[in-house]
Design a protein around this motif. Structure first.
Motif, PDB file in Angstrom:
ATOM      1  N   MET A 121       0.820  -1.143   0.083  1.00 57.00           N
ATOM      2  CA  MET A 121       0.088   0.204   0.101  1.00 57.00           C
ATOM      3  C   MET A 121       1.114   1.294  -0.088  1.00 57.00           C
ATOM      4  SD  MET A 121      -3.385   1.068   1.658  1.00 57.00           S
ATOM      5  CE  MET A 121      -4.004   2.659   1.991  1.00 57.00           C
ATOM      6  N   ASN A 122       0.575   2.335  -0.804  1.00 61.11           N
ATOM      7  CA  ASN A 122       1.259   3.365  -1.008  1.00 61.11           C
ATOM      8  C   ASN A 122       0.782   4.694   0.136  1.00 61.11           C
ATOM      9  OD1 ASN A 122       1.238   2.356  -3.842  1.00 61.11           O
ATOM     10  ND2 ASN A 122       3.153   2.903  -3.473  1.00 61.11           N
ATOM     11  N   THR A 123       1.558   5.593   0.829  1.00 60.27           N
ATOM     12  CA  THR A 123       1.154   6.494   1.649  1.00 60.27           C
ATOM     13  C   THR A 123       1.272   7.703   0.722  1.00 60.27           C
ATOM     14  OG1 THR A 123       3.596   6.568   2.236  1.00 60.27           O
ATOM     15  CG2 THR A 123       2.317   4.739   3.511  1.00 60.27           C
ATOM     16  N   PRO A 124       0.657   8.664   1.224  1.00 62.16           N
ATOM     17  CA  PRO A 124       0.677  10.012   0.814  1.00 62.16           C
ATOM     18  C   PRO A 124       2.037  10.606   0.705  1.00 62.16           C
ATOM     19  CG  PRO A 124      -1.103   9.829   2.454  1.00 62.16           C
ATOM     20  CD  PRO A 124      -0.128   8.753   2.565  1.00 62.16           C
ATOM     21  N   THR A 125       3.039  10.343   1.463  1.00 62.73           N
ATOM     22  CA  THR A 125       4.480  10.744   1.193  1.00 62.73           C
ATOM     23  C   THR A 125       5.132  10.410   0.197  1.00 62.73           C
ATOM     24  OG1 THR A 125       5.418   8.959   2.841  1.00 62.73           O
ATOM     25  CG2 THR A 125       4.580  11.384   3.976  1.00 62.73           C
ATOM     26  N   GLU A 126       4.753   9.502  -0.333  1.00 63.55           N
ATOM     27  CA  GLU A 126       5.220   8.737  -1.800  1.00 63.55           C
ATOM     28  C   GLU A 126       4.453   9.329  -3.033  1.00 63.55           C
ATOM     29  OE1 GLU A 126       5.727   4.183  -1.440  1.00 63.55           O
ATOM     30  OE2 GLU A 126       4.281   4.511   0.007  1.00 63.55           O
ATOM     31  N   CYS A 127       3.554  10.109  -2.882  1.00 62.67           N
ATOM     32  CA  CYS A 127       2.724  10.814  -3.855  1.00 62.67           C
ATOM     33  C   CYS A 127       3.774  11.848  -4.526  1.00 62.67           C
ATOM     34  CB  CYS A 127       1.681  11.757  -3.357  1.00 62.67           C
ATOM     35  SG  CYS A 127       0.735  12.606  -4.615  1.00 62.67           S
ATOM     36  N   PRO A 128       3.848  11.750  -6.019  1.00 66.54           N
ATOM     37  CA  PRO A 128       4.620  12.704  -6.524  1.00 66.54           C
ATOM     38  C   PRO A 128       4.678  14.172  -6.101  1.00 66.54           C
ATOM     39  CG  PRO A 128       3.805  10.930  -8.040  1.00 66.54           C
ATOM     40  CD  PRO A 128       3.034  11.155  -6.692  1.00 66.54           C
ATOM     41  N   LYS A 129       3.336  14.638  -5.801  1.00 63.94           N
ATOM     42  CA  LYS A 129       2.989  16.034  -5.304  1.00 63.94           C
ATOM     43  C   LYS A 129       3.035  16.308  -3.828  1.00 63.94           C
ATOM     44  CE  LYS A 129       1.611  17.472  -9.463  1.00 63.94           C
ATOM     45  NZ  LYS A 129       2.781  18.372 -10.189  1.00 63.94           N
ATOM     46  N   TRP A 130       3.575  15.356  -3.164  1.00 60.17           N
ATOM     47  CA  TRP A 130       3.393  15.478  -1.844  1.00 60.17           C
ATOM     48  C   TRP A 130       4.018  16.806  -1.263  1.00 60.17           C
ATOM     49  CZ3 TRP A 130       1.324  13.978   2.542  1.00 60.17           C
ATOM     50  CH2 TRP A 130       2.060  14.160   3.960  1.00 60.17           C
ATOM     51  N   GLU A 131       5.141  17.069  -1.645  1.00 60.53           N
ATOM     52  CA  GLU A 131       5.779  18.276  -1.064  1.00 60.53           C
ATOM     53  C   GLU A 131       5.066  19.652  -1.509  1.00 60.53           C
ATOM     54  OE1 GLU A 131       8.691  18.550   0.811  1.00 60.53           O
ATOM     55  OE2 GLU A 131       8.839  16.394   0.838  1.00 60.53           O
ATOM     56  N   SER A 132       4.444  19.600  -2.668  1.00 62.02           N
ATOM     57  CA  SER A 132       3.644  20.840  -2.992  1.00 62.02           C
ATOM     58  C   SER A 132       2.092  20.930  -2.780  1.00 62.02           C
ATOM     59  CB  SER A 132       4.002  21.113  -4.600  1.00 62.02           C
ATOM     60  OG  SER A 132       3.694  20.075  -5.347  1.00 62.02           O
ATOM     61  N   CYS A 133       1.660  19.619  -2.426  1.00 61.72           N
ATOM     62  CA  CYS A 133       0.151  19.586  -2.535  1.00 61.72           C
ATOM     63  C   CYS A 133      -0.548  20.411  -1.515  1.00 61.72           C
ATOM     64  CB  CYS A 133      -0.296  18.180  -2.308  1.00 61.72           C
ATOM     65  SG  CYS A 133      -1.969  17.887  -2.309  1.00 61.72           S
ATOM     66  N   LEU A 136     -13.400  21.823   3.199  1.00 62.01           N
ATOM     67  CA  LEU A 136     -14.145  23.050   3.330  1.00 62.01           C
ATOM     68  C   LEU A 136     -14.254  23.509   1.702  1.00 62.01           C
ATOM     69  CD1 LEU A 136     -12.375  24.731   6.400  1.00 62.01           C
ATOM     70  CD2 LEU A 136     -14.763  23.216   6.264  1.00 62.01           C
ATOM     71  N   LYS A 137     -15.433  24.281   1.679  1.00 64.37           N
ATOM     72  CA  LYS A 137     -15.905  24.770   0.358  1.00 64.37           C
ATOM     73  C   LYS A 137     -14.713  25.759  -0.124  1.00 64.37           C
ATOM     74  CE  LYS A 137     -19.446  27.063  -2.510  1.00 64.37           C
ATOM     75  NZ  LYS A 137     -20.789  27.475  -2.477  1.00 64.37           N
ATOM     76  N   GLY A 138     -14.111  25.574  -1.293  1.00 61.95           N
ATOM     77  CA  GLY A 138     -13.281  26.406  -2.103  1.00 61.95           C
ATOM     78  C   GLY A 138     -11.769  26.014  -1.757  1.00 61.95           C
ATOM     79  N   GLU A 139     -11.812  24.915  -1.049  1.00 58.50           N
ATOM     80  CA  GLU A 139     -10.220  24.387  -0.650  1.00 58.50           C
ATOM     81  C   GLU A 139      -9.858  23.569  -2.073  1.00 58.50           C
ATOM     82  OE1 GLU A 139      -9.267  23.668   3.714  1.00 58.50           O
ATOM     83  OE2 GLU A 139     -10.552  22.362   2.838  1.00 58.50           O
ATOM     84  N   THR A 140      -8.653  23.477  -2.266  1.00 57.07           N
ATOM     85  CA  THR A 140      -8.048  22.631  -3.317  1.00 57.07           C
ATOM     86  C   THR A 140      -8.290  20.950  -3.346  1.00 57.07           C
ATOM     87  OG1 THR A 140      -5.997  24.088  -3.265  1.00 57.07           O
ATOM     88  CG2 THR A 140      -5.639  22.063  -4.333  1.00 57.07           C
ATOM     89  N   VAL A 141      -8.587  20.547  -4.486  1.00 54.04           N
ATOM     90  CA  VAL A 141      -8.870  18.971  -4.339  1.00 54.04           C
ATOM     91  C   VAL A 141      -7.646  18.516  -5.284  1.00 54.04           C
ATOM     92  CG1 VAL A 141     -10.278  17.378  -5.247  1.00 54.04           C
ATOM     93  CG2 VAL A 141     -11.446  19.602  -4.752  1.00 54.04           C
ATOM     94  N   CYS A 142      -7.409  17.316  -4.951  1.00 54.20           N
ATOM     95  CA  CYS A 142      -6.274  16.685  -5.231  1.00 54.20           C
ATOM     96  C   CYS A 142      -6.332  16.448  -6.765  1.00 54.20           C
ATOM     97  CB  CYS A 142      -6.494  15.202  -4.733  1.00 54.20           C
ATOM     98  SG  CYS A 142      -5.080  13.908  -5.297  1.00 54.20           S
ATOM     99  N   ALA A 187      -4.020  20.202  -0.932  1.00 55.65           N
ATOM    100  CA  ALA A 187      -5.160  19.605  -0.787  1.00 55.65           C
ATOM    101  C   ALA A 187      -5.494  19.117   0.440  1.00 55.65           C
ATOM    102  CB  ALA A 187      -5.573  18.430  -1.898  1.00 55.65           C
ATOM    103  N   ALA A 188      -6.677  19.645   1.114  1.00 59.77           N
ATOM    104  CA  ALA A 188      -7.134  19.565   2.320  1.00 59.77           C
ATOM    105  C   ALA A 188      -7.578  17.908   2.710  1.00 59.77           C
ATOM    106  CB  ALA A 188      -8.216  20.047   2.924  1.00 59.77           C
ATOM    107  N   VAL A 189      -8.159  17.387   1.698  1.00 57.68           N
ATOM    108  CA  VAL A 189      -8.408  15.973   1.818  1.00 57.68           C
ATOM    109  C   VAL A 189      -7.522  14.960   0.967  1.00 57.68           C
ATOM    110  CG1 VAL A 189     -10.226  14.211   1.395  1.00 57.68           C
ATOM    111  CG2 VAL A 189     -10.714  16.439   2.180  1.00 57.68           C
ATOM    112  N   CYS A 190      -6.830  14.002   1.440  1.00 58.93           N
ATOM    113  CA  CYS A 190      -6.062  13.006   0.704  1.00 58.93           C
ATOM    114  C   CYS A 190      -6.567  11.986   0.366  1.00 58.93           C
ATOM    115  CB  CYS A 190      -4.825  12.879   1.560  1.00 58.93           C
ATOM    116  SG  CYS A 190      -3.710  11.940   0.526  1.00 58.93           S
ATOM    117  N   PRO A 191      -7.069  11.441  -0.932  1.00 58.81           N
ATOM    118  CA  PRO A 191      -7.802  10.267  -1.029  1.00 58.81           C
ATOM    119  C   PRO A 191      -6.878   9.021  -1.387  1.00 58.81           C
ATOM    120  CG  PRO A 191      -7.169  11.603  -3.052  1.00 58.81           C
ATOM    121  CD  PRO A 191      -6.842  12.447  -1.859  1.00 58.81           C
TER     122      PRO A 191
END
Length: 93
Positions: free
Chosen positions: A1-13, A27-33, A15-19
């Motif tokens: 299983m991969n973790t969010p820290t392995e995501c290529p965008k981890w450093e610059s992401c 919250l309304k208006g926040e960045t989406v993955c 998004a409040a919700v990590c799928p």
């Protein structure tokens, strides 16, 4: 299983919700993955594969329904993203 820290965008992401691991509160208006938004576009798997990150697609796929249920704002933005051009670009060798 991969973790969010392995995501290529981890450093610059921002998004409040990590799928990837089903965490966060949107919250309304926040960045989406970015990757979640790319998944809802036609031929998405092939673009992920072309970019050398098919594992991101495969990791997020089982969590896509969960993400859509998090907020009406996310659902609306994902629907809109499905009609837009891709932002995934394969890096030249």
């Amino acid at each position: 299983m991969n973790t969010p820290t392995e995501c290529p965008k981890w450093e610059s992401c921002s998004a409040a919700v990590c799928p990837m691991n089903r965490t966060g509160k949107h919250l309304k208006g926040e960045t989406v993955c970015l990757y979640a938004q790319e998944m809802v576009k036609p031929w998405a798997y092939f673009r992920f594969e072309e970019c050398g990150i098919p594992w991101v697609y495969e990791t997020l796929l089982p969590n896509l329904g969960w993400l859509l249920d998090q907020s009406p704002d996310i659902h609306k933005r994902m629907l809109k993203a499905s009609t837009k051009r891709t932002r995934l670009v394969a890096k030249p060798f």
